[in-house]
Design an enzyme around this catalytic site. Structure first.
Site, PDB file in Angstrom:
ATOM      1  N   ASP A 112       0.878  -1.170   0.000  1.00  0.00           N
ATOM      2  CA  ASP A 112       0.000   0.000   0.000  1.00  0.00           C
ATOM      3  C   ASP A 112       0.922   1.229   0.000  1.00  0.00           C
ATOM      4  O   ASP A 112       2.121   1.119   0.300  1.00  0.00           O
ATOM      5  CB  ASP A 112      -0.870  -0.040   1.258  1.00  0.00           C
ATOM      6  CG  ASP A 112      -1.703   1.202   1.415  1.00  0.00           C
ATOM      7  OD1 ASP A 112      -2.351   1.602   0.435  1.00  0.00           O
ATOM      8  OD2 ASP A 112      -1.693   1.796   2.525  1.00  0.00           O
ATOM      9  N   ASP A 167      -0.120   5.072   0.960  1.00  0.00           N
ATOM     10  CA  ASP A 167      -0.333   6.036   2.046  1.00  0.00           C
ATOM     11  C   ASP A 167      -0.308   5.317   3.397  1.00  0.00           C
ATOM     12  O   ASP A 167      -1.114   4.421   3.633  1.00  0.00           O
ATOM     13  CB  ASP A 167      -1.693   6.738   1.884  1.00  0.00           C
ATOM     14  CG  ASP A 167      -1.729   7.602   0.630  1.00  0.00           C
ATOM     15  OD1 ASP A 167      -0.652   8.008   0.173  1.00  0.00           O
ATOM     16  OD2 ASP A 167      -2.835   7.863   0.122  1.00  0.00           O
TER      17      ASP A 167
HETATM   18  C1  BG6 Z   1      -5.660   6.123  -0.095  1.00  0.00           C
HETATM   19  C2  BG6 Z   1      -5.737   7.011   1.131  1.00  0.00           C
HETATM   20  O1  BG6 Z   1      -4.365   5.697  -0.299  1.00  0.00           O
HETATM   21  O2  BG6 Z   1      -6.062   6.845  -1.252  1.00  0.00           O
HETATM   22  C3  BG6 Z   1      -7.131   7.585   1.270  1.00  0.00           C
HETATM   23  O3  BG6 Z   1      -5.403   6.250   2.279  1.00  0.00           O
HETATM   24  C4  BG6 Z   1      -7.495   8.310  -0.019  1.00  0.00           C
HETATM   25  O4  BG6 Z   1      -7.195   8.447   2.371  1.00  0.00           O
HETATM   26  C5  BG6 Z   1      -7.388   7.348  -1.195  1.00  0.00           C
HETATM   27  O5  BG6 Z   1      -8.822   8.810   0.055  1.00  0.00           O
HETATM   28  C6  BG6 Z   1      -7.727   7.986  -2.539  1.00  0.00           C
HETATM   29  O6  BG6 Z   1      -6.740   8.913  -2.865  1.00  0.00           O
HETATM   30  P1  BG6 Z   1      -6.813   9.919  -4.099  1.00  0.00           P
HETATM   31  O7  BG6 Z   1      -5.388  10.436  -4.203  1.00  0.00           O
HETATM   32  O8  BG6 Z   1      -7.205   9.126  -5.304  1.00  0.00           O
HETATM   33  O9  BG6 Z   1      -7.802  10.950  -3.748  1.00  0.00           O
HETATM   34 MG    MG Z   2      -2.750   3.114   3.547  1.00  0.00          MG
END
Ligand code: BG6
Ligand code: MG
Length: 215
Positions: free
Chosen positions: A11, A13
């Site tokens: 993963d 984030d």
């Molecule tokens: C995930 C995060 O990796 O990505 C979430 O943990 C986030 O918090 C999701 O909402 C979607 O991200 P993005 O960049 O497509 O808005």
């Molecule tokens: Mg994560």
């Protein structure tokens, strides 16, 4: 321990870098403009959750038009992308570079499986995009985690059987997705959140490959 693991699927984030604070700031500004309640406790619930599902959590049942949903998601993402401009390789979490290098040394493939549609630019800003053998992100699949689709997509790109893949995740939804498709899993964070994983470590830097792989 898990023998015969041929790929680690990470993963992004909360595992490779911590963009939760940047998501928080962008959602918070949107919520303040609109008069929605949003705080750090609510932000915790957005971990691993897609952009649209995040907005639905913030709306807490409030009904707004599809047009407004799209506008708010766009506004939040524009601000989030501006905040991402500040990212550098210094924002890679402690221990992650060492882990990626050790996996490479062992001939274990490395893939990404993120809910984010911004995953590729983030990896490029962190200067580690080239280390990844496969990328699964929010643009590759319809169904977000806990659906296993993004993990299956990454394994498919690698052409490695799911039973030989191990997922590293900080979100409950991600751990559940990995379990759902028969992959092994390492959870990063508290047991209350990722306790369903095969192995749990507090931070990515704590991952003990000997414990996980047996060598
Ligand atoms: C995930 C995060 O990796 O990505 C979430 O943990 C986030 O918090 C999701 O909402 C979607 O991200 P993005 O960049 O497509 O808005
Ligand atoms: Mg994560």
């Amino acid at each position: 321990m898990r023998k015969n693991i041929e790929a680690f699927i990470f993963d992004l984030d909360g595992v490779i870098t911590d963009t939760a604070e940047l998501h928080y700031l962008a959602w918070k500004n949107m919520a303040d403009r609109e008069g929605y309640t949003f705080n750090r406790a609510i932000n915790e619930k957005l971990r691993g959750v897609s952009r649209r599902a995040s907005l639905e959590i913030i709306l807490a049942g409030l009904k707004i038009s599809e047009e407004k949903i799209l506008t708010l998601m766009e506004e939040k993402n524009t601000e989030y992308k501006e905040l991402l401009e500040t990212l550098t390789s210094k924002d890679i979490l402690d221990g992650v570079m060492e882990l990626l290098n050790e996996l490479k040394k062992r001939g274990i493939k490395v893939a990404l499986a993120s809910a984010s549609k911004n995953a590729v630019p983030i990896l490029k800003k962190l200067e580690i995009f080239d280390l990844f053998d496969a990328i699964g992100d929010g643009n590759c699949v319809e169904r977000a985690k806990p659906a296993p689709d993004v993990f299956i997509h990454a394994a498919g790109q690698l052409q490695i059987a799911v039973s030989r893949c191990l997922v590293v995740e900080d979100a409950e939804a991600g751990v559940l997705g990995a379990i759902d498709c028969g992959m092994s899993s390492v959870g990063i964070g508290p047991h209350e959140r990722v306790g369903a994983a095969d192995f749990v470590f507090e931070t990515p830097g704590d991952i003990n490959l000997y414990e996980v792989l047996g060598n």
